[in-house]
Write an enzyme that holds these catalytic residues in place. Structure first.
Site: not given
Ligand code: ADP
Length: 174
Positions: A28, A52, A101, A139
């Site tokens: 992130h 969630k 990703r 996460s």
């Molecule tokens: P959501 O529940 O909205 O997917 P996340 O917190 O998991 O929320 O992710 C928010 C955004 O960050 C999403 O667009 C996700 O694809 C991106 N993201 C999460 N981890 C990574 C990573 N390791 N590299 C690039 N983008 C990421």
């Protein structure tokens, strides 16, 4: 004639990076840093999703994001519970930032971007490809490792590592 569709909040380019951030990872943070360079103002918006059951409360997630982005003056941390496009309108922002990703991310993200466009034609979603170093990082993986007291120091900033330790120590059964 002079319309600037990507401009909001006064005359600046405002983008919103929405997500769960439960908790924020180096993946992130990498997206935040790169997006912050491209826009005048970047709002990292934590989704307050009541369906969630997150590990960290919205306030805790915001606090951690604030801590890890404190060196980035044009980054603001906020949260929302409304429809994203409505939140965007309230912040006069027209650009959504999302990270990609994998092909699996792409399919889901395409659906989300198309839905948001359907809801509001003025909204543009911009995708940023993951830094290959973090392409496997999520996460959920971080939580899984931390739960079993594995080391997450290469995956999350120190403040998040400490918060995870506290959380799982507090939840550990006697
Ligand atoms: P959501 O529940 O909205 O997917 P996340 O917190 O998991 O929320 O992710 C928010 C955004 O960050 C999403 O667009 C996700 O694809 C991106 N993201 C999460 N981890 C990574 C990573 N390791 N590299 C690039 N983008 C990421």
């Amino acid at each position: 004639m002079n319309a600037q569709p990507n401009r909001g909040e006064g005359d600046s380019r405002v983008a919103v990076y929405p997500g769960s951030f439960d908790p924020a990872t180096f993946g992130h943070l990498d997206i935040i840093r790169r997006a912050a360079k491209q826009f005048d103002h970047l709002i990292v918006a934590v989704l307050n999703n009541t369906t969630k059951s997150p590990l960290f409360s919205v306030e805790e997630r915001k606090e951690l994001l604030r801590e890890v982005t404190k060196d980035l003056p044009n980054v603001e941390i906020d949260s929302f519970r409304d429809l994203l496009v409505r939140y965007m309108r309230s912040r006069q922002a027209q650009i959504i930032i999302r990270g990609i990703r994998s092909v699996t991310d792409f399919e889901y993200e395409l659906q989300m971007a198309s839905t948001n466009r359907q809801l509001d034609e003025g909204i543009e979603t911009i995708f940023m490809m993951t830094n290959p170093k973090y392409s496997y990082l999520s996460s959920s993986i971080v939580k899984e490792i931390a739960k079993f007291h594995g080391t997450v120091q290469d995956l999350v900033p120190p403040a998040v590592e400490v918060a995870l330790q506290r959380k799982y120590d507090a939840n550990r059964l006697p």
